[in-house]
Design a protein around this motif. Structure first.
Motif: not given
Length: 191
Positions: A29, A40, A124, A129, A155, A157, A163, A165
């Motif tokens: 994350s 989540s 970001d 991210s 990450d 989006h 998301d 990852i």
């Protein structure tokens, strides 16, 4: 009050009864906490490169406040289980900084009890991210193992609810060599 008692009972039971491999779950994350009331669910396959093995983690998160997120994780590996939980707290939640900073504190078990202490930094580049930090995970085995890892992740989006990852965990000391890993997965937000 009942929920707190049930959660505490579940955590203590899991910590006392599980036996598992030497593994870890990384950050998975960026440093932004979930908004209050948002949940989540994450699916996280982990390739433990130094052990040449594979583990699968199911994760849940919940925004307790706008600056604190609680996380629970269950990792499955052959006939063994990893279980953990941690809190992630934004350290600059009201700041207009381009870099988000969060502290992580928690417990985990896979045979022996361990702590998770970390500092997560992210920025970001919409829709991506990028995050890194330091993850200290002492494991209280017969001799305490002081693992220090440097997670580096992306990450992506896809929309407001999903998301993708990708994360690598680089050992920062000899005790962490066995935790070197590459992990990837998906996180779905429940609003």
């Amino acid at each position: 009050m009942k929920k707190i008692i049930l959660l505490t009972t579940f955590l203590i039971t899991a910590l006392v009864t599980t036996n598992s491999i030497k593994a870890q779950d990384g950050f998975f994350s960026n440093a932004k906490p979930l908004e209050k009331g948002v949940g989540s669910i994450g699916l996280q396959p982990v390739f433990l490169t130094a052990q040449d093995d594979f583990m699968f983690i199911v994760r849940g998160g919940y925004g307790i406040t706008n600056t604190v997120t609680g996380h629970l994780k269950l990792g499955l590996f052959e006939d063994e289980t990893y279980f953990g939980g941690h809190f992630e707290t934004a350290l600059n939640g009201s700041s207009e900084s381009a870099v988000d900073v969060a502290a992580l504190t928690g417990l985990y078990t896979y045979g022996d009890l361990g702590l998770k202490l970390g500092l997560n930094l992210s920025t970001d580049f919409d829709p991506v991210s990028i995050y890194t930090g330091i993850n200290y995970q002492p494991l209280f085995a017969d001799e305490t193992i002081h693992s220090v890892l440097i997670p580096i992740g992306f990450d992506l989006h896809l929309d407001n609810n999903i998301d993708l990852i990708l994360e690598g965990n680089i050992p920062a000391n000899n005790d962490a060599d066995y935790l070197q890993s590459i992990t990837f997965g998906v996180r779905v937000y429940l609003k």
